[in-house]
Design an enzyme around this catalytic site. Structure first.
Site, mmCIF file in Angstrom:
data_model
loop_
_atom_site.group_PDB
_atom_site.id
_atom_site.type_symbol
_atom_site.label_atom_id
_atom_site.label_comp_id
_atom_site.label_asym_id
_atom_site.label_seq_id
_atom_site.Cartn_x
_atom_site.Cartn_y
_atom_site.Cartn_z
ATOM 1 N N ASP A 155 -3.070 6.886 -0.050
ATOM 2 C CA ASP A 155 -4.470 7.305 -0.034
ATOM 3 C C ASP A 155 -4.649 8.720 0.504
ATOM 4 O O ASP A 155 -4.130 9.064 1.576
ATOM 5 C CB ASP A 155 -5.328 6.328 0.783
ATOM 6 C CG ASP A 155 -5.443 4.978 0.093
ATOM 7 O OD1 ASP A 155 -5.361 4.937 -1.147
ATOM 8 O OD2 ASP A 155 -5.610 3.965 0.805
ATOM 9 N N HIS B 65 0.339 5.158 -5.322
ATOM 10 C CA HIS B 65 -0.174 6.318 -4.589
ATOM 11 C C HIS B 65 -0.245 6.025 -3.098
ATOM 12 O O HIS B 65 -0.104 4.885 -2.651
ATOM 13 C CB HIS B 65 -1.572 6.691 -5.094
ATOM 14 C CG HIS B 65 -2.595 5.630 -4.776
ATOM 15 N ND1 HIS B 65 -2.655 4.440 -5.455
ATOM 16 C CD2 HIS B 65 -3.545 5.576 -3.817
ATOM 17 C CE1 HIS B 65 -3.616 3.694 -4.933
ATOM 18 N NE2 HIS B 65 -4.177 4.359 -3.930
ATOM 19 N N ARG C 218 -13.352 -1.004 1.767
ATOM 20 C CA ARG C 218 -12.233 -0.278 2.384
ATOM 21 C C ARG C 218 -12.720 0.788 3.351
ATOM 22 O O ARG C 218 -13.624 1.548 3.016
ATOM 23 C CB ARG C 218 -11.391 0.395 1.295
ATOM 24 C CG ARG C 218 -10.160 1.105 1.844
ATOM 25 C CD ARG C 218 -9.454 1.931 0.783
ATOM 26 N NE ARG C 218 -9.634 3.344 1.046
ATOM 27 C CZ ARG C 218 -9.316 4.310 0.185
ATOM 28 N NH1 ARG C 218 -8.810 4.004 -0.991
ATOM 29 N NH2 ARG C 218 -9.510 5.571 0.497
ATOM 30 N N HIS D 269 1.027 2.320 -2.418
ATOM 31 C CA HIS D 269 0.522 1.052 -2.944
ATOM 32 C C HIS D 269 -0.019 1.196 -4.361
ATOM 33 O O HIS D 269 -0.267 2.316 -4.826
ATOM 34 C CB HIS D 269 -0.531 0.443 -2.004
ATOM 35 C CG HIS D 269 -1.717 1.334 -1.776
ATOM 36 N ND1 HIS D 269 -1.688 2.399 -0.908
ATOM 37 C CD2 HIS D 269 -2.969 1.336 -2.326
ATOM 38 C CE1 HIS D 269 -2.866 3.001 -0.905
ATOM 39 N NE2 HIS D 269 -3.661 2.391 -1.766
HETATM 40 O O1 AKG Z 1 -7.967 -2.523 -4.858
HETATM 41 C C1 AKG Z 1 -6.884 -2.445 -4.286
HETATM 42 O O2 AKG Z 1 -6.147 -3.414 -4.118
HETATM 43 C C2 AKG Z 1 -6.430 -1.140 -3.727
HETATM 44 C C3 AKG Z 1 -7.177 0.000 -4.308
HETATM 45 C C4 AKG Z 1 -6.744 1.261 -3.658
HETATM 46 O O3 AKG Z 1 -5.766 1.850 -3.988
HETATM 47 C C5 AKG Z 1 -7.455 1.706 -2.473
HETATM 48 O O4 AKG Z 1 -8.607 1.330 -2.263
HETATM 49 O O5 AKG Z 1 -6.859 2.466 -1.707
HETATM 50 FE FE FE2 Z 2 -5.328 3.378 -2.522
#
Ligand code: AKG
Ligand code: FE2
Length: 286
Positions: free
Chosen positions: A106, A104, A275, A259
Site C-alpha cells: 500500500d 502491491h 480500511r 498483498h
Molecule cells: O480488498 C482487499 O482484500 C485488499 C484490497 C487492498 O489491496 C487494500 O485495501 O489495500
Molecule cells: Fe492494498
C-alpha cells in the site's frame, strides 16, 4: 484472557487471540502486537466488533493515519477510513470496488509509503474474495548472495499509474485513476532492498503493481530482472491466503509484505470492507 499468537502459514501471518480491539489496548499488549506485526508481517484478529471510531482509535496507536488519495471512497465522517466495496446504493458506489486486485504494497507510490493497513470485514462473499499476502523478508533471504548484493545498489521507480496501465487499461478497462489523483501521485524512487525499522531485517521493496522500472534504466531494460523478481516474490511457498470471516480485522505490515485481493466473486456478490492506513516513513536503504 492472555494473548496468544500463532502462525497461520509457514511463511507469513499469525492469528492473535485474547485481545479485544474495541477497548483501549494496554501498553504491554501494544508492544507485543507491534513486535508480532514486524515479525510475522500479518496479524489476524477474529470476531472483533468495531465501530468506525474504535477501528480508527486502535489504528491510531500505531501512528498517524492517511487520508487516501481516492477521496470518493472515504467513509463519510471518517476520512481515515477507506472503503473497499463493490456495493452500490441508490446508484452510488459505497467505496472503491476491486481495490488491490494485483500484487502491491500500500502506497509504495508515495515518498513515505504506508507502514501498515488494517482491514475490517463487514460483508463478505460466502466463497471467494480472499486476500493473499507474501513475505518480503523471505523473498530477499532466498536470493543468492550475488543477486542480493547487486539489488542492494539498485533503486526502483514506483508509480500509481503503472497499476492502471498494466492491470486495467491493458485488459481493455478504462483507467481507474482520475486526473486529480494522478497529479497528486507523481512517480517516486525507493531502494530495492530496505531495512525494516523494527526488526532490522532486510526486505525486498518492489511489487508488480506499482514498480515500473529501475532508476536510471528504461522499462524495457528493467523488465527481465523485474519479471524474474516478481515471479520469485509471489511464489506459493511465500504466501498466506486469508479466507475472510465476518468481523475479521487483518493488520498487515507494508514494509515486509505485499498483498493481492482476489477478484473471483460476482459483481452482484457484495464484499464490503473498511480500511485504515497507518503513515510510514521513507524506506531506509541497507
Ligand atoms: O480488498 C482487499 O482484500 C485488499 C484490497 C487492498 O489491496 C487494500 O485495501 O489495500
Ligand atoms: Fe492494498
Amino acid at each position: 484472557m492472555s494473548i496468544s499468537i500463532q502462525k497461520v502459514s509457514p511463511a507469513v501471518g499469525a492469528m492473535v487471540k485474547g485481545v479485544d480491539l474495541s477497548v483501549a489496548v494496554p501498553p504491554d499488549t501494544f508492544e507485543v502486537l507491534e513486535g508480532a506485526l514486524a515479525e510475522h508481517g500479518v496479524l489476524v484478529f477474529r470476531d472483533q466488533h468495531l465501530t468506525p471510531a474504535q477501528h480508527v482509535a486502535f489504528s491510531h496507536l500505531f501512528g498517524s493515519l492517511e487520508t487516501h488519495v481516492i477521496s470518493e471512497a472515504l467513509l463519510e465522517g471518517y476520512p481515515e477510513i477507506y472503503v473497499v466495496s463493490n456495493v452500490v446504493e441508490d446508484g452510488k458506489p459505497k467505496g472503491r470496488p476491486y481495490a488491490g486486485t494485483y500484487w502491491h504494497s500500500d502506497l509504495s507510490y508515495k515518498a513515505a509509503p504506508a507502514m501498515g493497513s488494517m482491514m475490517y470485514a463487514l460483508e463478505i462473499p460466502e466463497i471467494g474474495g480472499d486476500t493473499m499476502f507474501a513475505n518480503m523478508y523471505v523473498a530477499y533471504d532466498t536470493l543468492s548472495p550475488g543477486l542480493q548484493r547487486m539489488l542492494e545498489h539498485l533503486w526502483a521507480v514506483h508509480d500509481f499509474g503503472h497499476a492502471d496501465r498494466r492491470y486495467f487499461s491493458k485488459r481493455g478497462a478504462a483507467a481507474r485513476l482520475n486526473e486529480t489523483a494522478r497529479k497528486k501521485t507523481p512517480p517516486v524512487e525507493h531502494p530495492v532492498v530496505c531495512t525494516h525499522p523494527t526488526t532490522g531485517r532486510k526486505a525486498l521493496f518492489i511489487n508488480p503493481g506499482f514498480t515500473s522500472r529501475f532508476v536510471d534504466m528504461t522499462e524495457e531494460e528493467s523488465e527481465p530482472l523485474l519479471e524474474y523478481l516478481f515471479e520469485h516474490i509471489t511464489q506459493p511457498a511465500f504466501i498466506y491466503r486469508h479466507r475472510w470471516e465476518m468481523n475479521d480485522l487483518v493488520f498487515w505490515d507494508n514494509r515486509c509484505t505485499i498483498h493481492h485481493a482476489i477478484r473471483d466473486y460476482g459483481e452482484d456478490t457484495p464484499r464490503h470492507m473498511h480500511r485504515t492506513t497507518i503513515c510510514g516513513e521513507k524506506p531506509v536503504p541497507v
